[in-house]
Design an enzyme around this catalytic site. Structure first.
Site, PDB file in Angstrom:
ATOM      1  N   ASP A  30      31.883  44.851  34.335  1.00 25.53           N
ATOM      2  CA  ASP A  30      32.365  43.474  34.191  1.00 25.53           C
ATOM      3  C   ASP A  30      31.902  42.605  35.010  1.00 25.53           C
ATOM      4  OD1 ASP A  30      33.998  41.667  34.289  1.00 25.53           O
ATOM      5  OD2 ASP A  30      35.996  43.292  34.428  1.00 25.53           O
ATOM      6  N   LYS A  80      35.444  32.444  34.189  1.00 27.10           N
ATOM      7  CA  LYS A  80      35.608  31.959  35.451  1.00 27.10           C
ATOM      8  C   LYS A  80      33.872  30.861  35.939  1.00 27.10           C
ATOM      9  CE  LYS A  80      38.431  36.141  36.861  1.00 27.10           C
ATOM     10  NZ  LYS A  80      39.339  35.521  37.099  1.00 27.10           N
ATOM     11  N   TRP A 115      41.492  44.596  38.153  1.00 34.42           N
ATOM     12  CA  TRP A 115      40.330  43.713  36.958  1.00 34.42           C
ATOM     13  C   TRP A 115      39.921  45.775  36.800  1.00 34.42           C
ATOM     14  CZ3 TRP A 115      43.918  40.983  34.465  1.00 34.42           C
ATOM     15  CH2 TRP A 115      43.600  39.615  35.531  1.00 34.42           C
TER      16      TRP A 115
END
Length: 356
Positions: free
Chosen positions: A169, A193, A102
């Site tokens: 993030d 998540k 990511w």
């Protein structure tokens, strides 16, 4: 029977959230309407949005520190684009830490906007560790990092000291451990998540950083416009925000982030201890950078795969297969995962050792 859900996301949520969400789908606030059909401009939903934004700030310890919380669409992947759009100046520069898939995707988006410096990367080791001892360019418009790498099972245990604005993030470990969140200028996290269902993204942004890139930004991607509209520039994802609010309220009722961190550490210790002591298993990530949210591990002998897979399936365990980038297994033990479920997995691992 309820399964032990180790899915990396969309993931396990508290049972209370499922129950309350189900009731709201049938009849929200005794309005005679479903949460799925109410107007986002209605008094009832405006109250949900306001409470969710305020509670996110409260739980992160950012009250009175000049931050705004937004609930946006597009997932964390859209933030890969929005961050450089809003923070990287024309002919500017951004610094990125490459610690996983990511992070790599975020870097790709930033490269469309200007010079993107990768300060360090663990790609050569298949992202089994978090890079350290790197320098952040003093003239960078911002520094971006990923706190927890869901696929590879690594987690930043500390963050660099820098005068450069810092963006993080936190999709897979937000609200799971106590951090000085005020060191970040932007925090973003896809809800699915550790916070709620798929469909919304939490963005926590320091107001003083907004509107300084000098760029002309499309309205939907402009943090300034989103803040001014209080996350209601367009029709927001009503149900995911409501479910996220319920999860945030559950976190507060459990004692906040500090209480959950204690439980999360106990769950991780239980599972990692079995991985390290059981000769049939080995951890995939370096020990000093192991995630408390996503535990990645391998069988020392692949010949045992069929037997182990059959055993954990019979134990009503779900979502434990590792990502193709790592192989093996990945147990995602987010906030809502009870330690009793972790014990079920540990017991299966012990039983395999007894059986072989």
């Amino acid at each position: 029977m309820k399964k032990h859900n180790y899915s990396a996301g969309p993931c396990i949520l508290p049972q209370e959230v499922f129950d309350q969400s189900a009731q709201a789908i049938l009849n929200f606030n005794d309005s005679g309407l479903s949460i799925l059909e109410i107007s986002h401009r209605s008094k009832d939903f405006v109250a949900v949005m306001e409470e969710a934004r305020a509670l996110a700030i409260e739980l992160l310890g950012l009250e009175g520190k000049g931050y705004q919380a937004l609930f946006l669409s597009g997932g964390a992947s859209l933030e890969f684009l929005m961050v450089p759009y809003n923070l990287m100046k024309e002919n500017g520069k951004a610094a990125y830490l490459d610690s996983g898939t990511w992070a790599t995707n975020a870097i790709k988006e930033a490269q469309f906007f200007g010079e993107t410096v990768i300060v360090a990367s663990s790609k050569e080791a298949n992202y089994t560790y978090i890079p350290k001892d790197y320098e952040i360019p003093a003239d960078a418009d911002y520094f971006h990092c990923t706190s927890n790498n869901t696929i590879f099972g690594t987690q930043m245990k500390s963050f660099p000291k820098t005068n450069v604005p810092m963006v993080c993030d936190m999709s897979s470990d937000i609200f799971s451990r106590v951090i000085d969140f005020s060191q970040f200028d932007i925090i973003y996290a896809g809800a699915q998540k550790n916070m709620g269902p798929a469909g919304t993204t939490l963005v926590v942004i320091k107001e003083s950083i907004i509107g300084k890139s000098g760029r002309t930004i499309p309205s939907m991607l402009d943090y300034a416009k989103q803040v001014k509209a209080e996350s209601m520039y367009n029709t927001p994802p009503v149900f995911p925000i409501y479910a996220s609010l319920l999860t945030l309220k559950w976190i507060k009722e459990k004692g906040g982030i500090a209480a959950l961190e204690k439980l999360n550490n106990a769950k991780a210790a239980l599972l990692y201890n079995e991985i390290d002591s059981n000769p049939l298993f080995k951890g995939a990530a370096r020990e000093e950078d192991r995630s408390t949210m996503n535990v990645t591990f391998l069988l020392t002998n692949p010949e045992h795969t069929e037997t182990f897979d059959q055993m954990w399936k019979e134990a009503n365990i779900s979502g434990i297969a590792g990502h193709r980038s790592v192989g093996g297994y990945r147990a995602s033990i987010y906030n809502a995962m009870p330690i009793e479920s972790v014990q079920v997995l540990v017991d299966v691992m012990k039983a395999l050792a007894s059986k072989i």
